[in-house]
Design a protein around this motif. Structure first.
Motif, PDB file in Angstrom:
ATOM      1  N   ALA A  75     -92.328  -7.138  55.744  1.00  0.00           N
ATOM      2  CA  ALA A  75     -93.821  -7.544  55.888  1.00  0.00           C
ATOM      3  C   ALA A  75     -94.237  -5.890  56.212  1.00  0.00           C
ATOM      4  O   ALA A  75     -94.706  -5.146  55.242  1.00  0.00           O
ATOM      5  CB  ALA A  75     -94.339  -7.719  57.330  1.00  0.00           C
ATOM      6  N   GLY A  76     -93.948  -4.967  56.816  1.00  0.00           N
ATOM      7  CA  GLY A  76     -94.017  -3.466  56.977  1.00  0.00           C
ATOM      8  C   GLY A  76     -93.550  -2.590  55.563  1.00  0.00           C
ATOM      9  O   GLY A  76     -94.523  -1.833  55.364  1.00  0.00           O
ATOM     10  N   THR A  88     -86.833  -2.414  49.461  1.00  0.00           N
ATOM     11  CA  THR A  88     -88.375  -1.914  49.859  1.00  0.00           C
ATOM     12  C   THR A  88     -88.810  -0.272  49.982  1.00  0.00           C
ATOM     13  O   THR A  88     -89.798  -0.255  50.239  1.00  0.00           O
ATOM     14  CB  THR A  88     -88.624  -2.780  51.290  1.00  0.00           C
ATOM     15  N   GLY A 120     -97.547  -7.703  54.871  1.00  0.00           N
ATOM     16  CA  GLY A 120     -98.012  -6.785  53.926  1.00  0.00           C
ATOM     17  C   GLY A 120     -98.461  -5.860  52.834  1.00  0.00           C
ATOM     18  O   GLY A 120     -99.320  -5.530  53.696  1.00  0.00           O
ATOM     19  N   SER A 167     -94.255  -1.005  62.810  1.00  0.00           N
ATOM     20  CA  SER A 167     -94.444  -2.859  63.125  1.00  0.00           C
ATOM     21  C   SER A 167     -93.008  -3.444  64.252  1.00  0.00           C
ATOM     22  O   SER A 167     -92.961  -4.172  64.101  1.00  0.00           O
ATOM     23  CB  SER A 167     -93.516  -3.598  61.434  1.00  0.00           C
ATOM     24  N   ASP A 226     -94.315 -12.787  55.423  1.00  0.00           N
ATOM     25  CA  ASP A 226     -93.910 -11.265  55.301  1.00  0.00           C
ATOM     26  C   ASP A 226     -94.853 -10.658  54.405  1.00  0.00           C
ATOM     27  O   ASP A 226     -95.246  -9.750  53.911  1.00  0.00           O
ATOM     28  CB  ASP A 226     -92.072 -11.319  55.403  1.00  0.00           C
ATOM     29  N   HIS A 227     -94.477 -12.108  53.118  1.00  0.00           N
ATOM     30  CA  HIS A 227     -94.368 -10.678  51.936  1.00  0.00           C
ATOM     31  C   HIS A 227     -96.890 -10.470  51.831  1.00  0.00           C
ATOM     32  O   HIS A 227     -96.897  -9.712  51.936  1.00  0.00           O
ATOM     33  CB  HIS A 227     -94.356 -11.132  50.428  1.00  0.00           C
ATOM     34  N   VAL A 267     -93.041  -3.955  53.010  1.00  0.00           N
ATOM     35  CA  VAL A 267     -93.514  -4.034  51.493  1.00  0.00           C
ATOM     36  C   VAL A 267     -95.209  -3.337  51.698  1.00  0.00           C
ATOM     37  O   VAL A 267     -95.803  -3.230  50.531  1.00  0.00           O
ATOM     38  CB  VAL A 267     -94.400  -6.030  51.461  1.00  0.00           C
ATOM     39  N   CYS A 268     -95.692  -3.855  52.665  1.00  0.00           N
ATOM     40  CA  CYS A 268     -97.411  -2.624  52.997  1.00  0.00           C
ATOM     41  C   CYS A 268     -96.830  -1.210  52.275  1.00  0.00           C
ATOM     42  O   CYS A 268     -97.937  -0.869  51.222  1.00  0.00           O
ATOM     43  CB  CYS A 268     -97.479  -2.552  53.961  1.00  0.00           C
ATOM     44  N   SER A 292     -91.279   0.676  59.838  1.00  0.00           N
ATOM     45  CA  SER A 292     -91.425   0.011  59.519  1.00  0.00           C
ATOM     46  C   SER A 292     -90.262  -1.278  59.248  1.00  0.00           C
ATOM     47  O   SER A 292     -89.091   0.253  57.718  1.00  0.00           O
ATOM     48  CB  SER A 292     -92.321  -0.714  59.661  1.00  0.00           C
TER      49      SER A 292
END
Length: 493
Positions: A242-243, A275, A389, A308, A385-386, A245-246, A238
């Motif tokens: 977003a990805g 990240t 995630g 992602s 985004d956050h 952060v996950c 990713s």
């Protein structure tokens, strides 16, 4: 669904937990989650301030649930460690990319391209251009008839004024650029895509059968695990926020996260330093058959696969959910994230947080509440985004719980637009009251939430993970390295 009666982060936590059918006994003990700090931390007419502590606390509680599976005998009620979170710390983490620094670097980390921004069109509308990746910038400039190295805002603005907003948006979709027209909430509702968004933002479905019980990587019969997810193997492909952060969230709870990049693809150093904390970066070129086989080998013993890219991109390389599940007889969680969801005419479109805010009516309605004559007003952080995630991490841990309890391989999906739908369902704060809060700002004001550690790229200062778990280690074991530094292999047991 109307969630405007929610008044606290715990209301959101209860909604997420119960809708995902996680153990209701956890919610019966109100002392398991302690949330401190001010109620209002983000200036907005939306109830944004509820989201950071709720999302991070829920992900930490889900990690705590997995820890209880590892440490409690089968016939006993699970002993779930207590979760603690501070609302200001959580909000600071939602702006983590703004605080990341390489302290001994001669120049600051840049996140935004000079081509990115908002521009007036010929029909007196506004479009947004997202061009942080070089290929997206070149495509946008080509559509505008400008040279590929143009960075002059005035020149770009003059070129945009020669076009109508919807013409640019439509052309961008076919020519691999990221351009969206500003819409009001009513205009968004008139788009067919708006009717395709899920009523709940975390989608989980079973892919195939697999044995129940703890995955081999989480079994530690001779010692208590130091962190909730230590040993969990996560392959992450990713980029942007977003990805990553996950993956960073899972890494904070001890997972072995192998962050896989294509050596030929552009990177975003301003975001990647933030990240990549907690992860090991490696290169795999999925255009090459032997490299694809290497990924298959990794996934055959992985617990989680995060991707992602746009729908179909990874599947076209031989890594669809069913193909990945077939590689792993013990069961695997396949987690994916995109901009506009799994169905509808926009499902294949490129999109980013700022663009979803722009085209979905959020920015127009925010400006209407602020009422100072602006056409649009952005949210004070990259909330889509956050949140996406953390929601994806919550979905992964929910699927992991199901894998332990009932077996199987599972698919998890989250979209930025689905997250937008959830946040806006929380309702609004009337008038300008929602904006009357000091914004989480300079480094001095959040110093207590920052940490400084030595990494390969230098002395890195960033935001510590905001979710704390009593008696359990939480934090980043790895600091940023150069991309591709590690071998494409799991940590030794």
């Amino acid at each position: 669904m109307d969630r405007s009666h929610f008044t606290s982060p715990k209301d959101i936590l209860h909604d997420l937990w119960s809708t995902l059918s996680l153990p209701p006994s956890v919610l019966s003990d109100d002392t398991l989650v302690e949330i401190t700090g001010p109620e209002h931390t983000l200036p907005s007419s939306y109830r944004l301030s509820l989201i950071p502590p709720a999302a991070i606390a829920t992900s930490a509680l889900a990690a705590s649930l997995i820890y209880s599976h590892r440490t409690t005998p089968i016939n006993e009620n699970p002993k779930i460690p207590k979760v603690k979170i501070n609302t200001t710390h959580a909000t600071t983490e939602y702006k983590s990319e703004s605080y990341i620094q390489i302290l001994n670097s001669p120049k600051p980390l840049e996140v935004w391209s000079p081509v990115s921004g908002s521009y007036q069109t010929a029909d007196d509308r506004v479009i947004g251009i997202h061009a942080n990746f070089p290929n997206h910038a070149i495509s946008a400039l080509e559509i505008l008839g400008l040279p590929p190295d143009c960075t002059n805002k005035s020149t770009i603005s003059s070129a945009v004024k020669l076009h109508n907003a919807m013409d640019l948006e439509t052309t961008a979709h076919t020519q691999k650029a990221v351009i969206y027209a500003l819409r009001s909430p009513l205009q968004w509702k008139q788009e067919l895509q708006s009717s395709h968004l899920p009523k709940f933002p975390i989608i989980i479905r079973k892919i195939s059968d697999a044995p129940s019980g703890l995955p081999p990587t989480l079994q530690s019969p001779h010692s208590m695990p130091k962190s909730c997810l230590s040993g969990l193997r996560v392959a992450e492909i990713s980029r942007v926020l977003a990805g990553p952060v996950c993956g960073r969230t899972l890494a904070a709870h001890g997972a072995d996260v192998l962050w896989i990049h294509g050596p030929h693809l552009p990177s975003l150093p301003g975001l990647d330093v933030d990240t990549s904390r907690g992860k090991r970066s490696t290169f795999l070129d999925l255009r090459d058959g032997s490299e694809r086989n290497k990924l298959r080998e990794l996934l055959s013993t992985a617990d989680v696969f995060i991707q992602s890219f746009r729908p179909g991109a990874i599947s076209s390389k031989g890594f669809s959910p069913k193909e990945v599940a077939a590689l792993n007889p013990n069961g695997i969680i396949y987690a994916s994230l995109n901009a506009f969801g799994e169905s509808g005419p926009w499902k294949d479109r490129r999109g980013f947080d700022s663009m979803v805010q722009l085209c979905s009516g959020v920015n127009v309605s925010e400006a209407e509440y602020f009422n100072n004559g602006e056409k649009f007003r952005k949210w004070p952080c990259q909330a889509l985004d956050h949140t996406a995630g953390y929601f994806l991490a919550i979905g992964i841990l929910t699927a992991l719980h199901r894998r332990i309890v009932e077996g199987g391989s599972w698919e998890v999906h989250v979209s930025l637009a689905g997250v937008m739908e959830y946040i806006t369902s929380l309702g609004r704060i009337e008038g300008k009251e929602g904006f009357e809060v000091p914004e989480v700002g300079d480094v001095q004001g959040v110093e207590e939430f920052l940490e400084t550690k030595e990494g390969m790229v230098g002395l890195v200062r960033g935001v510590r993970h905001a979710g704390r778990i009593e008696g359990v280690e939480v934090g980043y074991r790895y600091m940023p390295t150069t991309l591709g530094y590690y071998e494409a292999a799991w940590e030794a047991c």
